[in-house]
Design an enzyme around this catalytic site. Structure first.
Site, PDB file in Angstrom:
ATOM      1  N   ASP A  62       0.888  -1.164   0.000  1.00  8.63           N
ATOM      2  CA  ASP A  62       0.000   0.000   0.000  1.00  8.63           C
ATOM      3  C   ASP A  62       0.928   1.217   0.000  1.00  8.63           C
ATOM      4  OD1 ASP A  62      -2.343   1.642   0.351  1.00  8.63           O
ATOM      5  OD2 ASP A  62      -1.935   1.751   2.496  1.00  8.63           O
ATOM      6  N   SER A  63       0.335   2.400  -0.108  1.00 11.11           N
ATOM      7  CA  SER A  63       1.148   3.617  -0.040  1.00 11.11           C
ATOM      8  C   SER A  63       1.669   3.870   1.374  1.00 11.11           C
ATOM      9  CB  SER A  63       0.300   4.812  -0.468  1.00 11.11           C
ATOM     10  OG  SER A  63      -0.836   4.907   0.386  1.00 11.11           O
ATOM     11  N   GLY A  79      -3.140   8.929  -3.574  1.00 11.37           N
ATOM     12  CA  GLY A  79      -4.389   9.572  -3.981  1.00 11.37           C
ATOM     13  C   GLY A  79      -4.213  10.914  -4.669  1.00 11.37           C
ATOM     14  N   CYS A 134      -4.621  -1.594  -1.600  1.00 15.45           N
ATOM     15  CA  CYS A 134      -4.786  -0.162  -1.836  1.00 15.45           C
ATOM     16  C   CYS A 134      -5.777   0.012  -2.985  1.00 15.45           C
ATOM     17  CB  CYS A 134      -3.431   0.430  -2.201  1.00 15.45           C
ATOM     18  SG  CYS A 134      -3.504   2.151  -2.705  1.00 15.45           S
ATOM     19  N   GLU A 148      -2.229   8.350   8.145  1.00 16.02           N
ATOM     20  CA  GLU A 148      -0.817   8.023   7.943  1.00 16.02           C
ATOM     21  C   GLU A 148       0.065   8.686   9.008  1.00 16.02           C
ATOM     22  OE1 GLU A 148       0.058   5.680   5.807  1.00 16.02           O
ATOM     23  OE2 GLU A 148       2.183   5.877   6.275  1.00 16.02           O
ATOM     24  N   CYS A 174     -10.947   3.248   0.606  1.00 14.60           N
ATOM     25  CA  CYS A 174      -9.503   3.468   0.800  1.00 14.60           C
ATOM     26  C   CYS A 174      -9.135   2.678   2.038  1.00 14.60           C
ATOM     27  CB  CYS A 174      -9.221   4.955   1.002  1.00 14.60           C
ATOM     28  SG  CYS A 174      -7.549   5.319   1.605  1.00 14.60           S
ATOM     29  N   THR A 175      -8.070   1.892   1.950  1.00 15.62           N
ATOM     30  CA  THR A 175      -7.752   1.008   3.071  1.00 15.62           C
ATOM     31  C   THR A 175      -7.395   1.792   4.338  1.00 15.62           C
ATOM     32  OG1 THR A 175      -5.550   0.762   2.099  1.00 15.62           O
ATOM     33  CG2 THR A 175      -7.116  -1.031   1.747  1.00 15.62           C
TER      34      THR A 175
HETATM   35  N1  DGL Z   1      -4.637   3.325   1.109  1.00 19.24           N
HETATM   36  C1  DGL Z   1      -4.788   3.802  -0.213  1.00 19.24           C
HETATM   37  C2  DGL Z   1      -6.127   3.388  -0.846  1.00 19.24           C
HETATM   38  O1  DGL Z   1      -6.687   2.405  -0.498  1.00 19.24           O
HETATM   39  C3  DGL Z   1      -4.440   5.180  -0.604  1.00 19.24           C
HETATM   40  C4  DGL Z   1      -4.095   6.274   0.324  1.00 19.24           C
HETATM   41  C5  DGL Z   1      -3.234   7.285  -0.426  1.00 19.24           C
HETATM   42  O2  DGL Z   1      -2.040   6.993  -0.562  1.00 19.24           O
HETATM   43  O3  DGL Z   1      -3.763   8.296  -0.886  1.00 19.24           O
HETATM   44  O4  DGL Z   1      -6.632   4.003  -1.721  1.00 19.24           O
END
Ligand code: DGL
Length: 271
Positions: A9-10, A42, A72, A150, A182-183
């Protein structure tokens, strides 16, 4: 060697999926990349996110992972089809739980909370076309919300204000299902439950994705170990390792559901 699952994921968001998978299969080894050097996905273009996704997925395959989870929604929207084309392992992706939300809605109105990149992606538009079935689905981009998570902030004024700003409109129009696309937002389930009326359901795809992963492993002939010592998730971040450790500490202190985590050094620090 036991099958291991690679997850990325990010940032910390994918740990919501990791935790659900750990609960289902505690002895299954998991390797996790948080692409914090490139966070937030995002706010980036599909091209940039797809390139990062490909790099991380290849690294996980090189490390011996026999199945990958793109934990993600943003990266799944930008890159899932390409990853499946280019890599030789099964890949489980994420998508906003729009289908179950539309099926459950009594009011015929659903809100789906997503990042800006997921909001403009064709994957969400296709999900909408395939599963809305006459239900009114409001896509609600939530700029800044994943950033709060985050940094380890999963409750308090800033989180509540941001959620209210996104949700007040849809709720006033009768939304009775909130789908988390979004996770990172999975960590906000407790605060969302406190903010929303009991008649409003919140859906997060972490558990269904964990179950699908176990099914895929079984179908592949590499089922997760049914017994054995619980495995900590072997985790590393591509960005500042201290910031990542701090986020994990803050999440734990705030009561977030996390799997056991073993933090690994960054590649360039191993030498
Ligand atoms: N956790 C990510 C998702 O599910 C993205 C969050 C991000 O980096 O903007 O979309």
């Amino acid at each position: 060697m036991a099958t291991s699952v690679g997850i990325f994921d990010s940032g910390v968001g994918g740990l919501t999926v990791s935790e659900a998978l750990h609960r289902l299969a505690p002895a299954l080894p998991q390797r996790y990349f948080a692409d914090t050097a490139c966070f937030p996905y995002g706010g980036r273009s599909d091209g940039v996110v797809a390139a990062r996704a490909l790099t991380l997925a290849r690294r996980l395959v090189d490390e011996g992972c026999s199945l990958l989870i793109v934990a993600c929604n943003t990266a799944s929207s930008a890159a899932l089809l390409r990853l499946r084309d280019e890599l030789d392992v099964p890949i489980v992706g994420m998508e906003p739980p729009l289908k179950p939300a539309a099926a459950r809605s009594r009011s015929g109105r659903v809100a789906v909370l997503v990042t800006a990149a997921t909001a403009r992606g064709s994957r969400l538009a296709r999900l909408h076309d395939d599963h809305a079935n006459g239900v009114d689905i409001e896509t609600v981009p939530m700029p800044g919300l994943a950033d709060l998570v985050e940094s380890g902030e999963i409750r308090g004024d800033a989180v509540e204000r941001t959620l209210r700003e996104g949700l007040d409109g849809p709720l006033s129009r009768g939304v009775d299902q909130v789908a988390l696309g979004c996770t990172h937002y999975g960590f906000l389930l407790p605060v969302l439950r406190g903010l929303l009326a009991e008649s409003v359901d919140v859906l997060h795809a972490a558990e269904p994705v964990a179950r699908r992963t176990v099914d895929r492993l079984e179908a592949n002939g590499t089922p997760p170990p049914s017994s054995g010592r619980p495995e900590a998730v072997r985790c590393s971040a591509t960005g500042d390792p201290d910031a990542f450790v701090l986020t994990i500490k803050r999440l734990r202190a705030a009561g977030a559901a996390l799997p056991p985590i073993e933090l690994l050094p960054r590649e360039d620090e191993k030498r």
